[in-house]
Design a protein around this motif. Structure first.
Motif, PDB file in Angstrom:
ATOM      1  N   UNK A   4      21.079 -38.738  17.636  1.00 43.75           N
ATOM      2  CA  UNK A   4      19.829 -39.086  18.313  1.00 43.75           C
ATOM      3  C   UNK A   4      19.299 -37.883  19.095  1.00 43.75           C
ATOM      4  N   UNK A   5      20.190 -37.214  19.784  1.00 50.69           N
ATOM      5  CA  UNK A   5      19.776 -36.066  20.594  1.00 50.69           C
ATOM      6  C   UNK A   5      19.311 -34.892  19.731  1.00 50.69           C
ATOM      7  N   UNK A   6      19.921 -34.792  18.533  1.00 48.14           N
ATOM      8  CA  UNK A   6      19.586 -33.663  17.648  1.00 48.14           C
ATOM      9  C   UNK A   6      18.577 -34.036  16.565  1.00 48.14           C
ATOM     10  N   UNK A   7      17.949 -35.179  16.695  1.00 50.12           N
ATOM     11  CA  UNK A   7      17.113 -35.661  15.594  1.00 50.12           C
ATOM     12  C   UNK A   7      15.968 -34.708  15.266  1.00 50.12           C
ATOM     13  N   UNK A   8      15.553 -33.907  16.244  1.00 47.31           N
ATOM     14  CA  UNK A   8      14.473 -32.948  15.994  1.00 47.31           C
ATOM     15  C   UNK A   8      14.927 -31.869  15.010  1.00 47.31           C
ATOM     16  N   UNK A  41      17.658 -46.351  25.305  1.00 48.54           N
ATOM     17  CA  UNK A  41      16.781 -45.497  26.101  1.00 48.54           C
ATOM     18  C   UNK A  41      15.482 -46.208  26.429  1.00 48.54           C
ATOM     19  N   UNK A  42      14.927 -46.903  25.411  1.00 47.92           N
ATOM     20  CA  UNK A  42      13.679 -47.642  25.626  1.00 47.92           C
ATOM     21  C   UNK A  42      13.893 -48.742  26.659  1.00 47.92           C
ATOM     22  N   UNK A  43      15.034 -49.416  26.531  1.00 51.57           N
ATOM     23  CA  UNK A  43      15.329 -50.527  27.430  1.00 51.57           C
ATOM     24  C   UNK A  43      15.436 -50.013  28.863  1.00 51.57           C
ATOM     25  N   UNK A  98      25.687 -49.463  20.109  1.00 50.85           N
ATOM     26  CA  UNK A  98      24.294 -49.701  20.495  1.00 50.85           C
ATOM     27  C   UNK A  98      23.483 -48.494  20.039  1.00 50.85           C
ATOM     28  N   UNK A  99      22.262 -48.762  19.623  1.00 50.12           N
ATOM     29  CA  UNK A  99      21.431 -47.660  19.129  1.00 50.12           C
ATOM     30  C   UNK A  99      20.813 -46.916  20.309  1.00 50.12           C
ATOM     31  N   UNK A 100      21.042 -45.613  20.350  1.00 51.61           N
ATOM     32  CA  UNK A 100      20.621 -44.827  21.510  1.00 51.61           C
ATOM     33  C   UNK A 100      19.139 -44.968  21.821  1.00 51.61           C
ATOM     34  N   UNK A 104      11.713 -37.749  14.803  1.00 50.70           N
ATOM     35  CA  UNK A 104      12.075 -39.075  14.278  1.00 50.70           C
ATOM     36  C   UNK A 104      12.044 -40.092  15.428  1.00 50.70           C
ATOM     37  N   UNK A 105      11.254 -41.143  15.227  1.00 49.40           N
ATOM     38  CA  UNK A 105      11.129 -42.174  16.266  1.00 49.40           C
ATOM     39  C   UNK A 105      12.385 -43.052  16.303  1.00 49.40           C
ATOM     40  N   UNK A 106      12.509 -43.808  17.391  1.00 48.92           N
ATOM     41  CA  UNK A 106      13.697 -44.664  17.555  1.00 48.92           C
ATOM     42  C   UNK A 106      13.830 -45.656  16.398  1.00 48.92           C
ATOM     43  N   UNK A 107      12.711 -46.250  16.000  1.00 47.86           N
ATOM     44  CA  UNK A 107      12.760 -47.243  14.917  1.00 47.86           C
ATOM     45  C   UNK A 107      13.201 -46.603  13.601  1.00 47.86           C
ATOM     46  N   UNK A 108      12.640 -45.418  13.312  1.00 50.02           N
ATOM     47  CA  UNK A 108      12.972 -44.725  12.060  1.00 50.02           C
ATOM     48  C   UNK A 108      14.444 -44.324  12.059  1.00 50.02           C
ATOM     49  N   UNK A 109      14.910 -43.871  13.219  1.00 53.29           N
ATOM     50  CA  UNK A 109      16.315 -43.468  13.352  1.00 53.29           C
ATOM     51  C   UNK A 109      17.227 -44.672  13.075  1.00 53.29           C
ATOM     52  N   UNK A 110      16.890 -45.789  13.686  1.00 48.57           N
ATOM     53  CA  UNK A 110      17.716 -46.985  13.498  1.00 48.57           C
ATOM     54  C   UNK A 110      17.648 -47.469  12.047  1.00 48.57           C
ATOM     55  N   UNK A 111      16.451 -47.398  11.456  1.00 45.89           N
ATOM     56  CA  UNK A 111      16.307 -47.825  10.046  1.00 45.89           C
ATOM     57  C   UNK A 111      17.141 -46.962   9.116  1.00 45.89           C
ATOM     58  N   UNK A 112      17.244 -45.672   9.442  1.00 50.22           N
ATOM     59  CA  UNK A 112      18.027 -44.762   8.590  1.00 50.22           C
ATOM     60  C   UNK A 112      19.523 -44.957   8.795  1.00 50.22           C
TER      61      UNK A 112
END
Lengths: 139, 162
Positions: free
Chosen positions: B43-47, A69-71, A63-65, B1-9
């Motif tokens: 995700x946690x280190x995306x910054x 998180x948003x959910x 699952x994408x974190x 990096x936003x959630x969408x951008x992260x998932x797209x990458x």
């Protein structure tokens, strides 16, 4: 001395040489039977390794974190409000209603609603991972 | 990096991430766990991600560390197929025989050479991305990869001549 370095054969195979150098190396391979044989062996090996990698590749079920998180954030407020309303109903509403049976019925309904919310949250596979993101990493 | 951008990458890399992690861990459940953990850490280190560098290299460096942690935890070698483990009948599929021979030959290579082969083929990374993952110069990646291929080709030829 050979005009082509050994490593350049691999780099040519991987498309990592500059176009001009790639052209020179290709010409040299064409002209030199020993080099052609060596490059042919690399091409065959490359195909076998690609086949092995293709067989091993699969998409892991994760699952994408960010989404989890948003959910979790999206659920937090509605769930909180529902629980508070149900608790208020249990505590105060029966006192305002003359019929004790009706008051008891409301209490039972409120308890059922809270139980339903808790069970639904427990069965949601994304929520524990969302908690890991917001509250720290596992291991 | 936003959630969408992260998932797209990350989403387009999942298939090869699965293959790469499988080449090290050999267990699907462990692979899924390692990729999930790596995704959480990324995700946690995306910054900290420097967008002048390739995302692929950054992601595979994190994934590789998780796979190595898992191997250390298990104290197992990355590729565990050996001749002793495999019994092949005369009617065994040629492809399977070929793959097993390749895995056995890979196991004989030094870990530094196996590593570049895994990143190149299972991770499908460029030299620059491999250099980023392993924190070594691109020239070193090129020479290690060529040495690995030469050794592998030699080992396979010797086996096939037997």
């Amino acid at each position: 001395m050979r005009q082509v370095q050994d490593e350049e054969l691999s780099a040519l195979l991987d498309g990592e040489l500059e176009p001009q150098r790639a052209e020179q190396v290709r010409a040299r391979i064409e002209a030199d039977p020993a080099l052609r044989k060596e490059f042919g062996a690399l091409v065959r090996l490359d195909a076998r390794l690609r086949g092995m990698a293709a067989e091993a590749a699969f998409v892991p079920d994760i699952s994408f974190p960010g989404n989890a998180g948003d959910k979790a954030s999206a659920l937090r407020w509605p769930v909180g409000i529902a629980v508070v309303l149900a608790l208020v109903t249990i505590r105060f509403l029966p006192k305002l209603i003359v019929s004790p049976v009706f008051g008891l019925g409301l209490q039972v309904a409120a308890c059922a609603a809270i139980s339903f919310i808790i069970i639904k949250m427990a069965m949601d596979p994304d929520l524990p991972r969302a908690a890991a993101v917001s509250g720290g990493m596992r291991a | 990096m936003e959630a969408d951008a992260f998932e797209r990458a990350l989403r387009p890399l999942l298939r090869r991430s699965g293959g790469y992690a499988f080449s090290m861990l050999r267990e699907r459940n462990d692979v899924e766990d390692a990729v999930q953990q790596a995704a959480l850490q990324a995700w946690r280190r995306r910054a900290q991600f420097d967008d002048r560098q390739p995302f692929n290299g950054w992601w595979f460096a994190i994934l590789r560390n998780h796979c190595l942690d898992e191997l250390r935890r298990r104290r197992r070698t990355p590729i565990s197929v050996s001749c002793d483990d495999v019994t092949l009948s005369s009617s065994a599929d040629e492809t399977v025989v070929d793959r097993v021979a390749l895995e056995v030959a890979m196991e004989k290579l030094p870990e530094t050479q196996r590593e570049v082969l895994r990143l190149r083929y299972f991770g499908d990374l460029t030299y620059r991305e491999m250099a980023q993952v392993l924190d070594i110069p691109t020239g070193t990646v090129m020479s290690r990869l060529h040495l690995a291929r030469k050794a592998l080709a030699g080992s396979l030829t010797a086996t096939e001549e037997l």
